[in-house]
Design a protein around this motif. Structure first.
Motif, PDB file in Angstrom:
ATOM      1  N   MET A 208       0.861  -1.186   0.000  1.00  0.00           N
ATOM      2  CA  MET A 208       0.000   0.000   0.000  1.00  0.00           C
ATOM      3  C   MET A 208       0.894   1.231   0.000  1.00  0.00           C
ATOM      4  O   MET A 208       1.898   1.271   0.717  1.00  0.00           O
ATOM      5  CB  MET A 208      -0.915   0.017   1.220  1.00  0.00           C
ATOM      6  N   LEU A 209       0.536   2.209  -0.798  1.00  0.00           N
ATOM      7  CA  LEU A 209       1.300   3.446  -0.896  1.00  0.00           C
ATOM      8  C   LEU A 209       0.418   4.609  -0.466  1.00  0.00           C
ATOM      9  O   LEU A 209      -0.646   4.835  -1.035  1.00  0.00           O
ATOM     10  CB  LEU A 209       1.783   3.654  -2.341  1.00  0.00           C
ATOM     11  N   ILE A 210       0.849   5.333   0.570  1.00  0.00           N
ATOM     12  CA  ILE A 210       0.114   6.501   1.047  1.00  0.00           C
ATOM     13  C   ILE A 210       0.883   7.752   0.647  1.00  0.00           C
ATOM     14  O   ILE A 210       2.115   7.788   0.713  1.00  0.00           O
ATOM     15  CB  ILE A 210      -0.097   6.444   2.577  1.00  0.00           C
ATOM     16  N   ASP A 211       0.153   8.763   0.202  1.00  0.00           N
ATOM     17  CA  ASP A 211       0.788  10.010  -0.199  1.00  0.00           C
ATOM     18  C   ASP A 211      -0.141  11.167   0.140  1.00  0.00           C
ATOM     19  O   ASP A 211      -1.326  11.146  -0.202  1.00  0.00           O
ATOM     20  CB  ASP A 211       1.089   9.990  -1.705  1.00  0.00           C
ATOM     21  N   HIS A 212       0.389  12.159   0.868  1.00  0.00           N
ATOM     22  CA  HIS A 212      -0.393  13.310   1.324  1.00  0.00           C
ATOM     23  C   HIS A 212      -1.652  12.869   2.065  1.00  0.00           C
ATOM     24  O   HIS A 212      -2.738  13.423   1.888  1.00  0.00           O
ATOM     25  CB  HIS A 212      -0.748  14.219   0.145  1.00  0.00           C
ATOM     26  N   GLY A 213      -1.513  11.795   2.866  1.00  0.00           N
ATOM     27  CA  GLY A 213      -2.589  11.357   3.735  1.00  0.00           C
ATOM     28  C   GLY A 213      -3.629  10.473   3.106  1.00  0.00           C
ATOM     29  O   GLY A 213      -4.554  10.027   3.785  1.00  0.00           O
ATOM     30  N   SER A 214      -3.503  10.189   1.812  1.00  0.00           N
ATOM     31  CA  SER A 214      -4.501   9.371   1.114  1.00  0.00           C
ATOM     32  C   SER A 214      -3.844   8.150   0.484  1.00  0.00           C
ATOM     33  O   SER A 214      -2.657   8.175   0.140  1.00  0.00           O
ATOM     34  CB  SER A 214      -5.202  10.197   0.026  1.00  0.00           C
ATOM     35  N   LEU A 215      -4.627   7.099   0.308  1.00  0.00           N
ATOM     36  CA  LEU A 215      -4.109   5.870  -0.285  1.00  0.00           C
ATOM     37  C   LEU A 215      -3.971   6.049  -1.791  1.00  0.00           C
ATOM     38  O   LEU A 215      -4.950   6.288  -2.499  1.00  0.00           O
ATOM     39  CB  LEU A 215      -5.052   4.709   0.031  1.00  0.00           C
ATOM     40  N   ALA A 216      -2.730   5.939  -2.283  1.00  0.00           N
ATOM     41  CA  ALA A 216      -2.464   6.143  -3.711  1.00  0.00           C
ATOM     42  C   ALA A 216      -2.376   4.837  -4.473  1.00  0.00           C
ATOM     43  O   ALA A 216      -2.563   4.821  -5.697  1.00  0.00           O
ATOM     44  CB  ALA A 216      -1.156   6.929  -3.884  1.00  0.00           C
ATOM     45  N   PHE A 217      -2.069   3.737  -3.777  1.00  0.00           N
ATOM     46  CA  PHE A 217      -1.972   2.431  -4.440  1.00  0.00           C
ATOM     47  C   PHE A 217      -2.191   1.336  -3.419  1.00  0.00           C
ATOM     48  O   PHE A 217      -1.746   1.432  -2.276  1.00  0.00           O
ATOM     49  CB  PHE A 217      -0.596   2.255  -5.094  1.00  0.00           C
ATOM     50  N   ASP A 218      -2.869   0.262  -3.845  1.00  0.00           N
ATOM     51  CA  ASP A 218      -3.067  -0.910  -2.997  1.00  0.00           C
ATOM     52  C   ASP A 218      -3.150  -2.127  -3.908  1.00  0.00           C
ATOM     53  O   ASP A 218      -4.094  -2.276  -4.686  1.00  0.00           O
ATOM     54  CB  ASP A 218      -4.352  -0.765  -2.173  1.00  0.00           C
ATOM     55  N   GLY A 219      -2.135  -2.989  -3.853  1.00  0.00           N
ATOM     56  CA  GLY A 219      -2.129  -4.166  -4.709  1.00  0.00           C
ATOM     57  C   GLY A 219      -0.868  -4.988  -4.505  1.00  0.00           C
ATOM     58  O   GLY A 219      -0.093  -4.750  -3.571  1.00  0.00           O
ATOM     59  N   THR A 220      -0.665  -5.940  -5.367  1.00  0.00           N
ATOM     60  CA  THR A 220       0.509  -6.791  -5.272  1.00  0.00           C
ATOM     61  C   THR A 220       1.731  -6.076  -5.843  1.00  0.00           C
ATOM     62  O   THR A 220       1.609  -5.057  -6.544  1.00  0.00           O
ATOM     63  CB  THR A 220       0.302  -8.095  -6.046  1.00  0.00           C
ATOM     64  N   LEU A 221       2.902  -6.629  -5.563  1.00  0.00           N
ATOM     65  CA  LEU A 221       4.124  -6.081  -6.146  1.00  0.00           C
ATOM     66  C   LEU A 221       4.070  -6.138  -7.669  1.00  0.00           C
ATOM     67  O   LEU A 221       4.532  -5.219  -8.355  1.00  0.00           O
ATOM     68  CB  LEU A 221       5.344  -6.857  -5.648  1.00  0.00           C
ATOM     69  N   GLU A 222       3.501  -7.224  -8.189  1.00  0.00           N
ATOM     70  CA  GLU A 222       3.374  -7.358  -9.641  1.00  0.00           C
ATOM     71  C   GLU A 222       2.489  -6.251 -10.210  1.00  0.00           C
ATOM     72  O   GLU A 222       2.789  -5.680 -11.264  1.00  0.00           O
ATOM     73  CB  GLU A 222       2.812  -8.732  -9.999  1.00  0.00           C
ATOM     74  N   ASP A 223       1.392  -5.950  -9.502  1.00  0.00           N
ATOM     75  CA  ASP A 223       0.509  -4.867  -9.957  1.00  0.00           C
ATOM     76  C   ASP A 223       1.244  -3.529  -9.932  1.00  0.00           C
ATOM     77  O   ASP A 223       1.070  -2.692 -10.821  1.00  0.00           O
ATOM     78  CB  ASP A 223      -0.732  -4.776  -9.060  1.00  0.00           C
ATOM     79  N   LEU A 224       2.051  -3.330  -8.890  1.00  0.00           N
ATOM     80  CA  LEU A 224       2.802  -2.086  -8.777  1.00  0.00           C
ATOM     81  C   LEU A 224       3.783  -1.937  -9.933  1.00  0.00           C
ATOM     82  O   LEU A 224       3.876  -0.871 -10.553  1.00  0.00           O
ATOM     83  CB  LEU A 224       3.545  -2.043  -7.445  1.00  0.00           C
ATOM     84  N   MET A 225       4.522  -2.996 -10.238  1.00  0.00           N
ATOM     85  CA  MET A 225       5.478  -2.940 -11.336  1.00  0.00           C
ATOM     86  C   MET A 225       4.772  -2.748 -12.674  1.00  0.00           C
ATOM     87  O   MET A 225       5.309  -2.114 -13.593  1.00  0.00           O
ATOM     88  CB  MET A 225       6.315  -4.215 -11.371  1.00  0.00           C
ATOM     89  N   ALA A 226       3.556  -3.271 -12.789  1.00  0.00           N
ATOM     90  CA  ALA A 226       2.819  -3.163 -14.047  1.00  0.00           C
ATOM     91  C   ALA A 226       2.360  -1.741 -14.338  1.00  0.00           C
ATOM     92  O   ALA A 226       1.996  -1.424 -15.478  1.00  0.00           O
ATOM     93  CB  ALA A 226       1.612  -4.100 -14.029  1.00  0.00           C
TER      94      ALA A 226
END
Length: 261
Positions: free
Chosen positions: A218-236
């Protein structure tokens, strides 16, 4: 095991402007944050400095109460059931220790046993197991102040697990460790999750920890969730970039650019 629904946390900052006037400003550290962590998951929680990671951790552990929204950890409201929650979670802060500085490591563990009211037989079995896998034996009788950073970190992890909590929250657990100590801590955490089913939430700036340990990010930025998924999804999200560091850096940069606009 962990559930956040529309959680927000704001801070009111007052500062002097001139000699007689004060200025009040509201800072939104976390905004409408929602996610779930299921039992047995190992989740990486990433974000740049000031993104809201530490505020989230403090709310999950009951140190801070949310301004809005709902939080449940191991079925409990952290801010209202902090004492009960302490028996169900373990927490490790890489830059702070929960051990007693002037006492031998073994004595710190004994005090923690009394705090959590762990049965003596259970404590001995658990300490033997942790001492073996974390290789604590050679320095159990050494005062904490004389331990190396890697030894102290392994001691802190053991202290967080003596009461066998189903949830473990880690904040920079490998910060400052050498390659050997880092590998030992990573291996232990991986086994803890796969063999015992402990739910782990990990915040770190060391992306090597994420690559080797986490199935979900999960990636949080400026207090909000910017990404939530698998490492594969992130790389994609960025086919042309070959490393997780490249992808995360790009997402941080894009988030900062959008905030500035």
């Amino acid at each position: 095991m962990i559930e956040l629904d529309g959680v927000g946390r704001s801070f009111t900052i007052r500062r002097r402007v001139g000699r007689l006037r004060r200025e009040t400003r509201v800072v939104h550290a976390v905004r409408d944050l929602s996610f779930r962590v299921e039992p047995g998951e190992f989740v990486g929680y990433l974000g740049p400095n000031g993104a809201g990671k530490s505020t989230t951790i403090k709310m999950l552990t009951g140190i801070l109460a949310p301004t809005s929204g709902r939080i449940r950890v191991a079925g409990l409201d952290p801010s209202r059931r902090r004492t009960a929650l302490a028996r169900r979670i373990g927490v490790v802060f890489g830059q702070r220790t929960t051990l007693w500085w002037d006492l031998p490591l073994r004595s710190s563990f004994q005090l923690i046993r009394h705090l959590y009211k762990v049965d003596q037989k259970v404590f001995r079995r658990r300490l033997d197991d942790l001492s073996q896998v974390l290789e604590l034996g050679p320095f159990l009788d050494t005062p904490v102040r004389q331990l190396s950073l890697g030894q102290r970190m392994r001691g802190d992890i053991a202290a967080a697990l003596l009461h066998e909590p189903p949830v473990l929250v880690l904040d920079e657990p490998t910060i400052g460790l050498d390659v050997v100590s880092k590998a030992a801590v990573r291996g232990f955490l991986r086994d803890l999750n796969t063999e015992r089913g402990t739910t782990v939430l990990l915040t770190t700036h060391d992306l090597g920890d994420i690559e080797r340990l986490c199935r979900r990010v999960m990636l949080i930025d400026h207090g909000s969730l910017a990404f939530d998924g698998t490492l594969e999804d992130l790389m994609a999200t960025a086919p042309g970039e070959s490393t997780i560091e490249d992808v995360v850096t790009r997402l941080y940069t894009e988030g900062a650019r959008e905030a500035a606009q």
